[in-house]
Write a protein that holds these residues in place. Structure first.
Motif, PDB file in Angstrom:
ATOM      1  N   ARG A 178       0.816  -1.223   0.000  1.00  0.00           N
ATOM      2  CA  ARG A 178       0.000   0.000   0.000  1.00  0.00           C
ATOM      3  C   ARG A 178       0.844   1.265   0.000  1.00  0.00           C
ATOM      4  NH1 ARG A 178      -3.088  -2.805   3.938  1.00  0.00           N
ATOM      5  NH2 ARG A 178      -2.011  -1.644   5.580  1.00  0.00           N
ATOM      6  N   THR A 179       2.026   1.210   0.561  1.00  0.00           N
ATOM      7  CA  THR A 179       2.770   2.440   0.841  1.00  0.00           C
ATOM      8  C   THR A 179       4.062   2.616   0.046  1.00  0.00           C
ATOM      9  OG1 THR A 179       3.919   1.358   2.692  1.00  0.00           O
ATOM     10  CG2 THR A 179       1.857   2.507   3.196  1.00  0.00           C
ATOM     11  N   LYS A 180       4.503   1.584  -0.655  1.00  0.00           N
ATOM     12  CA  LYS A 180       5.776   1.658  -1.375  1.00  0.00           C
ATOM     13  C   LYS A 180       5.585   1.317  -2.855  1.00  0.00           C
ATOM     14  CE  LYS A 180       8.553   1.960   2.391  1.00  0.00           C
ATOM     15  NZ  LYS A 180       9.576   2.988   2.624  1.00  0.00           N
ATOM     16  N   ALA A 181       6.528   1.754  -3.663  1.00  0.00           N
ATOM     17  CA  ALA A 181       6.571   1.289  -5.049  1.00  0.00           C
ATOM     18  C   ALA A 181       6.765  -0.228  -5.034  1.00  0.00           C
ATOM     19  CB  ALA A 181       7.718   1.967  -5.795  1.00  0.00           C
ATOM     20  N   PRO A 182       6.247  -0.939  -6.051  1.00  0.00           N
ATOM     21  CA  PRO A 182       6.280  -2.408  -6.013  1.00  0.00           C
ATOM     22  C   PRO A 182       7.664  -3.012  -5.798  1.00  0.00           C
ATOM     23  CG  PRO A 182       4.773  -1.680  -7.713  1.00  0.00           C
ATOM     24  CD  PRO A 182       5.469  -0.451  -7.203  1.00  0.00           C
ATOM     25  N   ASP A 183       8.699  -2.449  -6.451  1.00  0.00           N
ATOM     26  CA  ASP A 183      10.032  -3.025  -6.258  1.00  0.00           C
ATOM     27  C   ASP A 183      10.592  -2.690  -4.875  1.00  0.00           C
ATOM     28  OD1 ASP A 183      10.163  -0.333  -7.121  1.00  0.00           O
ATOM     29  OD2 ASP A 183      12.266  -0.578  -7.717  1.00  0.00           O
ATOM     30  N   GLU A 184      10.272  -1.498  -4.363  1.00  0.00           N
ATOM     31  CA  GLU A 184      10.723  -1.136  -3.016  1.00  0.00           C
ATOM     32  C   GLU A 184      10.021  -1.988  -1.963  1.00  0.00           C
ATOM     33  OE1 GLU A 184       9.961   3.009  -2.727  1.00  0.00           O
ATOM     34  OE2 GLU A 184      11.577   3.578  -4.089  1.00  0.00           O
ATOM     35  N   ALA A 185       8.726  -2.272  -2.178  1.00  0.00           N
ATOM     36  CA  ALA A 185       7.984  -3.137  -1.253  1.00  0.00           C
ATOM     37  C   ALA A 185       8.602  -4.527  -1.228  1.00  0.00           C
ATOM     38  CB  ALA A 185       6.517  -3.215  -1.679  1.00  0.00           C
ATOM     39  N   LEU A 186       8.931  -5.040  -2.404  1.00  0.00           N
ATOM     40  CA  LEU A 186       9.542  -6.366  -2.496  1.00  0.00           C
ATOM     41  C   LEU A 186      10.901  -6.383  -1.804  1.00  0.00           C
ATOM     42  CD1 LEU A 186       9.560  -9.263  -3.650  1.00  0.00           C
ATOM     43  CD2 LEU A 186      10.550  -8.301  -5.752  1.00  0.00           C
ATOM     44  N   ALA A 187      11.724  -5.368  -2.062  1.00  0.00           N
ATOM     45  CA  ALA A 187      13.071  -5.318  -1.479  1.00  0.00           C
ATOM     46  C   ALA A 187      13.013  -5.240   0.045  1.00  0.00           C
ATOM     47  CB  ALA A 187      13.834  -4.114  -2.040  1.00  0.00           C
TER      48      ALA A 187
END
Length: 207
Positions: free
Chosen positions: A92-101
Motif C-alpha cells: 500500500r505504501t511503497k513502489a512495487p520493487d521497493e515493497a519487495l526489497a
C-alpha cells in the motif's frame, strides 16, 4: 495478494478465549520479546528473562503459555502473521520493487527467529503439531503476490520465478553461524534484488 483471507488462516488457532485488552497487550508483548530473544540466543533463553523484559511477572507468562512449547508455537505463528501483514502494508505504501526489497530484508529477521527455534520446531513437526498445516503456504503466497506486483509494474525482470527466488532466499536458513550472519544474509538479499531489477522493462536495461 491473499489479503484478509491469509490473515484469518494465520490466526485460526489463536487462543479462542477472548482476552481483556490488558491481557492481550501482555500476551503480544511476551511474544514479541520472545521472538527477539529466540533469534538472538535460541529457545533456551530464560523464561524469567523474557517475562522481565516484557514488563510482566513470570506467573503472567505461564498463564498465557503453560509450557515453553506453547510460547514457541505462538512466536512462530506471530512471525508468519507479521510477514503477511508487512507485505500488505508495504504494497500500500511503497513502489512495487521497493515493497519487495524491504519485505525480503524483513524475511531475514523471520529466518533468524526460525533458526533460533530450529530444534524445537523439528520436535513440533515430529509430534504432528497442527502449527505447520495452519501456516503452510502463507509466506510463499505472500511473496508471490509481491513479485507479481513488481513484474506488472515493470520493476523486475518478467522471467523471474517466485518459487526459485524464495528458494534462494530460504537458503540462508542453513548458512553457517557467526556473529555477522545477519549482515551477510542481508547483503545476499540485496544482491538477489539487484538481479531481479537487472533488465527490467522500467530499468532501461540497468539498475
Amino acid at each position: 495478494m491473499a489479503g484478509s483471507q491469509t490473515k484469518q488462516q494465520a490466526r485460526k488457532t489463536t487462543d479462542a478465549r477472548p482476552l481483556r485488552a490488558d491481557a492481550r497487550r501482555n500476551r503480544d508483548r511476551l511474544v514479541e520479546v520472545a521472538a527477539a530473544a529466540f533469534a538472538q540466543s535460541g529457545v533456551d533463553t530464560s523464561l524469567e528473562a523474557i517475562a522481565r523484559q516484557a514488563g510482566v511477572g513470570i506467573g503472567t507468562l505461564y498463564r498465557h503459555f503453560p509450557v515453553r512449547e506453547a510460547l514457541i508455537e505462538a512466536v512462530y505463528r506471530h512471525e508468519v502473521e507479521a510477514l503477511v501483514a508487512a507485505a500488505e502494508e508495504l504494497a500500500r505504501t511503497k513502489a512495487p520493487d521497493e515493497a519487495l526489497a524491504e519485505w525480503m530484508q524483513r524475511f531475514v529477521g523471520y529466518i533468524a527467529t526460525k533458526r533460533g527455534m530450529r530444534d524445537s520446531l523439528r520436535l513440533l513437526l515430529e509430534s504432528k503439531s497442527p502449527l505447520f498445516a495452519e501456516t503452510s503456504g502463507l509466506v510463499p503466497r505472500t511473496f508471490t503476490g509481491l513479485m507479481e506486483n513488481a513484474v506488472k509494474a515493470g520493476k523486475i525482470r518478467a522471467d523471474a520465478d517466485s518459487a526459485d527466488v524464495l528458494h534462494a532466499l530460504s537458503s540462508i536458513y542453513s548458512a553457517s553461524d557467526g556473529p555477522d550472519w545477519q549482515q551477510r544474509s542481508r547483503r545476499l538479499v540485496s544482491l538477489i534484488m539487484d538481479g531481479l531489477r537487472y533488465n527490467a522493462p522500467e530499468s532501461g536495461g540497468q539498475r
